[in-house]
Design a protein around this motif. Sequence first.
Motif, PDB file in Angstrom:
ATOM      1  N   ALA A  91      50.950  76.441  36.084  1.00 14.10           N
ATOM      2  CA  ALA A  91      51.125  75.240  35.268  1.00 14.10           C
ATOM      3  C   ALA A  91      50.823  73.983  36.071  1.00 14.10           C
ATOM      4  O   ALA A  91      50.228  73.027  35.558  1.00 14.10           O
ATOM      5  CB  ALA A  91      52.548  75.188  34.714  1.00 14.10           C
ATOM      6  N   ALA A  92      51.232  73.981  37.345  1.00  9.40           N
ATOM      7  CA  ALA A  92      50.951  72.829  38.207  1.00  9.40           C
ATOM      8  C   ALA A  92      49.445  72.675  38.441  1.00  9.40           C
ATOM      9  O   ALA A  92      48.937  71.559  38.559  1.00  9.40           O
ATOM     10  CB  ALA A  92      51.678  72.989  39.538  1.00  9.40           C
ATOM     11  N   GLU A  93      48.749  73.792  38.499  1.00 11.95           N
ATOM     12  CA  GLU A  93      47.308  73.758  38.745  1.00 11.95           C
ATOM     13  C   GLU A  93      46.506  73.439  37.486  1.00 11.95           C
ATOM     14  O   GLU A  93      45.460  72.791  37.560  1.00 11.95           O
ATOM     15  CB  GLU A  93      46.852  75.110  39.294  1.00 11.95           C
ATOM     16  CG  GLU A  93      47.422  75.440  40.669  1.00 11.95           C
ATOM     17  CD  GLU A  93      47.175  76.888  41.078  1.00 11.95           C
ATOM     18  OE1 GLU A  93      46.563  77.631  40.277  1.00 11.95           O
ATOM     19  OE2 GLU A  93      47.587  77.276  42.187  1.00 11.95           O
ATOM     20  N   HIS A 176      65.798  72.113  36.411  1.00 13.76           N
ATOM     21  CA  HIS A 176      64.674  72.112  35.475  1.00 13.76           C
ATOM     22  C   HIS A 176      63.864  70.822  35.609  1.00 13.76           C
ATOM     23  O   HIS A 176      62.624  70.839  35.521  1.00 13.76           O
ATOM     24  CB  HIS A 176      65.187  72.254  34.039  1.00 13.76           C
ATOM     25  CG  HIS A 176      65.568  73.643  33.677  1.00 13.76           C
ATOM     26  ND1 HIS A 176      66.843  73.995  33.304  1.00 13.76           N
ATOM     27  CD2 HIS A 176      64.856  74.802  33.634  1.00 13.76           C
ATOM     28  CE1 HIS A 176      66.894  75.276  33.033  1.00 13.76           C
ATOM     29  NE2 HIS A 176      65.709  75.796  33.243  1.00 13.76           N
ATOM     30  N   ALA A 177      64.561  69.709  35.819  1.00 21.23           N
ATOM     31  CA  ALA A 177      63.865  68.438  36.006  1.00 21.23           C
ATOM     32  C   ALA A 177      62.980  68.487  37.249  1.00 21.23           C
ATOM     33  O   ALA A 177      61.852  67.972  37.242  1.00 21.23           O
ATOM     34  CB  ALA A 177      64.872  67.295  36.111  1.00 21.23           C
ATOM     35  N   ALA A 178      63.464  69.120  38.305  1.00 16.91           N
ATOM     36  CA  ALA A 178      62.682  69.239  39.538  1.00 16.91           C
ATOM     37  C   ALA A 178      61.439  70.098  39.326  1.00 16.91           C
ATOM     38  O   ALA A 178      60.360  69.799  39.870  1.00 16.91           O
ATOM     39  CB  ALA A 178      63.551  69.831  40.645  1.00 16.91           C
ATOM     40  N   ILE A 179      61.579  71.150  38.523  1.00  9.01           N
ATOM     41  CA  ILE A 179      60.420  71.995  38.220  1.00  9.01           C
ATOM     42  C   ILE A 179      59.378  71.190  37.446  1.00  9.01           C
ATOM     43  O   ILE A 179      58.181  71.222  37.772  1.00  9.01           O
ATOM     44  CB  ILE A 179      60.863  73.232  37.407  1.00  9.01           C
ATOM     45  CG1 ILE A 179      61.740  74.150  38.261  1.00  9.01           C
ATOM     46  CG2 ILE A 179      59.635  74.005  36.894  1.00  9.01           C
ATOM     47  CD1 ILE A 179      62.435  75.253  37.477  1.00  9.01           C
ATOM     48  N   ALA A 180      59.834  70.465  36.430  1.00  6.99           N
ATOM     49  CA  ALA A 180      58.910  69.652  35.630  1.00  6.99           C
ATOM     50  C   ALA A 180      58.240  68.580  36.484  1.00  6.99           C
ATOM     51  O   ALA A 180      57.030  68.318  36.341  1.00  6.99           O
ATOM     52  CB  ALA A 180      59.663  69.005  34.465  1.00  6.99           C
ATOM     53  N   ALA A 184      54.312  68.186  37.095  1.00  5.47           N
ATOM     54  CA  ALA A 184      53.683  66.910  36.743  1.00  5.47           C
ATOM     55  C   ALA A 184      52.888  66.346  37.920  1.00  5.47           C
ATOM     56  O   ALA A 184      51.862  65.685  37.725  1.00  5.47           O
ATOM     57  CB  ALA A 184      54.745  65.908  36.299  1.00  5.47           C
ATOM     58  N   GLY A 185      53.364  66.617  39.136  1.00  3.79           N
ATOM     59  CA  GLY A 185      52.660  66.145  40.327  1.00  3.79           C
ATOM     60  C   GLY A 185      51.524  67.050  40.768  1.00  3.79           C
ATOM     61  O   GLY A 185      50.841  66.748  41.751  1.00  3.79           O
ATOM     62  N   GLY A 186      51.343  68.154  40.060  1.00  5.72           N
ATOM     63  CA  GLY A 186      50.268  69.066  40.415  1.00  5.72           C
ATOM     64  C   GLY A 186      50.513  69.813  41.710  1.00  5.72           C
ATOM     65  O   GLY A 186      49.569  70.317  42.328  1.00  5.72           O
ATOM     66  N   ASN A 187      51.762  69.914  42.115  1.00  4.44           N
ATOM     67  CA  ASN A 187      52.112  70.542  43.391  1.00  4.44           C
ATOM     68  C   ASN A 187      52.591  71.974  43.136  1.00  4.44           C
ATOM     69  O   ASN A 187      53.756  72.211  42.826  1.00  4.44           O
ATOM     70  CB  ASN A 187      53.197  69.722  44.093  1.00  4.44           C
ATOM     71  CG  ASN A 187      53.412  70.157  45.526  1.00  4.44           C
ATOM     72  OD1 ASN A 187      53.291  71.337  45.857  1.00  4.44           O
ATOM     73  ND2 ASN A 187      53.736  69.204  46.387  1.00  4.44           N
ATOM     74  N   ALA A 188      51.687  72.931  43.262  1.00  6.73           N
ATOM     75  CA  ALA A 188      51.997  74.325  42.944  1.00  6.73           C
ATOM     76  C   ALA A 188      53.066  74.899  43.868  1.00  6.73           C
ATOM     77  O   ALA A 188      53.968  75.622  43.416  1.00  6.73           O
ATOM     78  CB  ALA A 188      50.729  75.169  43.009  1.00  6.73           C
ATOM     79  N   LEU A 190      55.436  73.319  45.523  1.00  7.27           N
ATOM     80  CA  LEU A 190      56.742  72.724  45.214  1.00  7.27           C
ATOM     81  C   LEU A 190      57.290  73.289  43.903  1.00  7.27           C
ATOM     82  O   LEU A 190      58.499  73.530  43.783  1.00  7.27           O
ATOM     83  CB  LEU A 190      56.619  71.206  45.127  1.00  7.27           C
ATOM     84  CG  LEU A 190      57.931  70.423  44.957  1.00  7.27           C
ATOM     85  CD1 LEU A 190      58.889  70.722  46.094  1.00  7.27           C
ATOM     86  CD2 LEU A 190      57.642  68.927  44.863  1.00  7.27           C
ATOM     87  N   ALA A 191      56.415  73.519  42.927  1.00 13.90           N
ATOM     88  CA  ALA A 191      56.837  74.107  41.661  1.00 13.90           C
ATOM     89  C   ALA A 191      57.388  75.509  41.887  1.00 13.90           C
ATOM     90  O   ALA A 191      58.398  75.900  41.290  1.00 13.90           O
ATOM     91  CB  ALA A 191      55.669  74.149  40.676  1.00 13.90           C
TER      92      ALA A 191
END
Length: 217
Positions: A91-93, A176-180, A184-188, A190-191
């Motif tokens: 999702a991040a990618e 969940h906010a941290a995952i989103a 959103a930052g495109g950081n796979a 970190l996700a």
Amino acid sequence: MRASDKAYAALREDILEWRLAPGTVLGEVELSERLGVSRTPVREALGRLTAEGLTTAAGGRGVVVTAISLEDIDELFELRETLEVRAAALAAERGERGIFAELHSELLQAPALLEGSDPARHDYYALVAKLDDAIDAAISNSYLAQALRSLRVHLVRVRRLAADDAARLGAAAAEHAAIAEAIAGGNAKLAEAATILHLHRSLSHVKNSNVKASHTS
């Protein structure tokens, strides 16, 4: 809606919400009377529920609601980590960042929902489901998305099994906010890390809740 779909939806919700507890015998005659449909749609509905793993044949007793043990929970979370960590990275990618940035903002406001009544908590769960749906859409992998949806059916039952602890729900909202935010930052990476942390804490809470329940029962 077809009669079998009506029966399936009603029984499925009752099982997920623990109105039909594990071990409950589901008799066709009784269910047909309660649901206002004939036995054939009930039989079809029970077949679908058995295919999902929510009910099982129990010899001469007919069909019963399946149980969830601590061993089952461990196995579900093993699969959950495999699927959800990969999905978060994809999702991040591949995801549209604006969608997840908006979800991040909404999830930051989630603690206010958790302080309210039961309907407000349902709004929180709906928000978490919205994040799940966004991830499913972003990964662009229909097979992985289907596997995640099938898994979540059982995770809803596990969530109901755990104590509805306000502190844990607040922490989960932040997770969940941290995952989103990571998506959103495109950081796979970190996700992935945020998802692993959330799953670890969720599993610990579920298992601790069940240990406490067994000691007090």
